[in-house]
Design a protein around this motif. Structure first.
Motif, PDB file in Angstrom:
ATOM      1  N   ASP A  15       0.874  -1.346   0.005  1.00  0.00           N
ATOM      2  CA  ASP A  15       0.092  -0.040   0.325  1.00  0.00           C
ATOM      3  C   ASP A  15       0.746   1.472  -0.126  1.00  0.00           C
ATOM      4  O   ASP A  15       0.747   2.026  -0.712  1.00  0.00           O
ATOM      5  N   SER A  16       2.056   1.251   0.738  1.00  0.00           N
ATOM      6  CA  SER A  16       2.924   2.356   0.673  1.00  0.00           C
ATOM      7  C   SER A  16       3.658   2.419  -0.725  1.00  0.00           C
ATOM      8  O   SER A  16       3.653   3.516  -1.359  1.00  0.00           O
ATOM      9  N   LEU A  17       3.788   1.306  -1.431  1.00  0.00           N
ATOM     10  CA  LEU A  17       4.124   1.380  -2.674  1.00  0.00           C
ATOM     11  C   LEU A  17       3.280   2.082  -3.498  1.00  0.00           C
ATOM     12  O   LEU A  17       3.888   2.787  -4.548  1.00  0.00           O
ATOM     13  N   VAL A  18       1.896   1.635  -3.543  1.00  0.00           N
ATOM     14  CA  VAL A  18       1.026   2.112  -4.526  1.00  0.00           C
ATOM     15  C   VAL A  18       0.802   3.533  -4.158  1.00  0.00           C
ATOM     16  O   VAL A  18       0.992   4.319  -4.870  1.00  0.00           O
ATOM     17  N   ALA A  19       1.004   4.197  -2.991  1.00  0.00           N
ATOM     18  CA  ALA A  19       0.832   5.456  -2.742  1.00  0.00           C
ATOM     19  C   ALA A  19       1.730   6.109  -3.217  1.00  0.00           C
ATOM     20  O   ALA A  19       1.621   7.278  -3.965  1.00  0.00           O
ATOM     21  N   GLN A  20       3.189   5.871  -3.308  1.00  0.00           N
ATOM     22  CA  GLN A  20       4.212   6.707  -3.732  1.00  0.00           C
ATOM     23  C   GLN A  20       4.205   6.354  -5.269  1.00  0.00           C
ATOM     24  O   GLN A  20       4.726   7.420  -5.802  1.00  0.00           O
ATOM     25  N   LEU A  21       3.819   5.366  -5.655  1.00  0.00           N
ATOM     26  CA  LEU A  21       3.684   5.162  -7.253  1.00  0.00           C
ATOM     27  C   LEU A  21       2.791   6.001  -7.878  1.00  0.00           C
ATOM     28  O   LEU A  21       2.941   6.808  -8.818  1.00  0.00           O
ATOM     29  N   PHE A  22       1.604   6.569  -7.237  1.00  0.00           N
ATOM     30  CA  PHE A  22       0.656   7.427  -7.524  1.00  0.00           C
ATOM     31  C   PHE A  22       1.388   8.684  -7.657  1.00  0.00           C
ATOM     32  O   PHE A  22       1.029   9.692  -8.363  1.00  0.00           O
ATOM     33  N   CYS A  23       2.236   8.983  -6.599  1.00  0.00           N
ATOM     34  CA  CYS A  23       2.999  10.407  -6.479  1.00  0.00           C
ATOM     35  C   CYS A  23       3.892  10.711  -7.758  1.00  0.00           C
ATOM     36  O   CYS A  23       4.080  11.404  -8.118  1.00  0.00           O
ATOM     37  N   ALA A  24       4.690   9.529  -8.055  1.00  0.00           N
ATOM     38  CA  ALA A  24       5.577   9.294  -8.844  1.00  0.00           C
ATOM     39  C   ALA A  24       5.210   9.290 -10.382  1.00  0.00           C
ATOM     40  O   ALA A  24       5.566   9.911 -11.467  1.00  0.00           O
ATOM     41  N   PHE A  25       3.696   8.821 -10.624  1.00  0.00           N
ATOM     42  CA  PHE A  25       3.023   8.616 -11.852  1.00  0.00           C
ATOM     43  C   PHE A  25       1.690   9.152 -11.695  1.00  0.00           C
ATOM     44  O   PHE A  25       1.007   8.293 -11.346  1.00  0.00           O
ATOM     45  N   PRO A  26       1.647  10.492 -11.533  1.00  0.00           N
ATOM     46  CA  PRO A  26       0.195  10.880 -11.326  1.00  0.00           C
ATOM     47  C   PRO A  26      -0.920  10.701 -12.024  1.00  0.00           C
ATOM     48  O   PRO A  26      -2.019  10.827 -11.810  1.00  0.00           O
ATOM     49  N   GLU A  27      -0.776  10.331 -13.414  1.00  0.00           N
ATOM     50  CA  GLU A  27      -1.650  10.145 -14.315  1.00  0.00           C
ATOM     51  C   GLU A  27      -2.374   8.516 -14.142  1.00  0.00           C
ATOM     52  O   GLU A  27      -3.289   8.125 -14.671  1.00  0.00           O
ATOM     53  N   SER A  28      -1.676   7.796 -13.074  1.00  0.00           N
ATOM     54  CA  SER A  28      -2.060   6.643 -13.008  1.00  0.00           C
ATOM     55  C   SER A  28      -3.263   6.375 -12.113  1.00  0.00           C
ATOM     56  O   SER A  28      -3.825   7.405 -11.418  1.00  0.00           O
ATOM     57  N   ARG A  29      -3.850   5.363 -12.203  1.00  0.00           N
ATOM     58  CA  ARG A  29      -5.256   5.135 -11.574  1.00  0.00           C
ATOM     59  C   ARG A  29      -5.582   3.667 -10.980  1.00  0.00           C
ATOM     60  O   ARG A  29      -5.003   2.822 -11.315  1.00  0.00           O
ATOM     61  N   MET A  30      -6.402   3.774 -10.036  1.00  0.00           N
ATOM     62  CA  MET A  30      -6.732   2.389  -9.444  1.00  0.00           C
ATOM     63  C   MET A  30      -7.891   1.566 -10.235  1.00  0.00           C
ATOM     64  O   MET A  30      -8.807   2.464 -10.445  1.00  0.00           O
ATOM     65  N   ILE A  31      -7.715   0.740 -10.521  1.00  0.00           N
ATOM     66  CA  ILE A  31      -8.545  -0.397 -11.313  1.00  0.00           C
ATOM     67  C   ILE A  31      -9.456  -1.012 -10.374  1.00  0.00           C
ATOM     68  O   ILE A  31     -10.802  -1.057 -10.252  1.00  0.00           O
ATOM     69  N   SER A  32      -8.867  -1.730  -9.082  1.00  0.00           N
ATOM     70  CA  SER A  32      -9.490  -2.407  -8.227  1.00  0.00           C
ATOM     71  C   SER A  32      -8.804  -2.393  -6.821  1.00  0.00           C
ATOM     72  O   SER A  32      -7.356  -2.692  -7.177  1.00  0.00           O
TER      73      SER A  32
END
Length: 131
Positions: A15-32
């Motif tokens: 979950d920390s990796l996901v949160a930081q990934l969204f910061c590093a790649f801000p156009e990304s989105r959660m599918i599920s």
């Protein structure tokens, strides 16, 4: 098909990796927020429509894999303008892939590779020269 795999020993704070990934790649989105829960639900709906039992072999197989991986996040990771990878992240690591029609050069995915290296993940890619 282009891919990036990042593996760990099973103790990844995904979950920390996901949160930081969204910061590093801000156009990304959660599918599920729970890939296997959603997949099993879809498989059971299909089985019902086909007149199959909800405890059929394919569903049991998916349930076994779900137990191995635990909760898994499913994301669309936008690594650069026009290039999005389908990714699943859990306590074991990450798998990010492009579709058969996705053309991704090594330079385009290098940012994701470096991001994952910072998490001390063992990296494997479809580019032989990336280690």
């Amino acid at each position: 098909m282009p891919f990036v795999i990042g593996r760990t020993d099973g103790s990844l704070d995904f979950d920390s990796l996901v949160a930081q990934l969204f910061c590093a790649f801000p156009e990304s989105r959660m599918i599920s927020d729970d890939y296997y829960r959603d997949r099993i639900e879809r498989e059971k709906e299909i089985a019902k429509r086909l007149g199959m039992a909800e405890d059929s072999a394919p569903i049991r197989c998916t349930e076994r894999v779900a137990l191995e991986h635990g909760t898994q996040r499913h994301l669309a990771v936008s690594i650069s303008q026009g290039i999005t990878l389908d990714a699943r992240i859990d306590r074991l690591g990450i798998l990010a892939v492009g579709g058969d029609d996705t053309v991704v050069c090594r330079a385009a995915v290098q940012g994701l590779i470096e991001f994952l290296r910072a998490w001390n993940l063992e990296i494997e890619t479809s580019w032989d020269d990336v280690k």
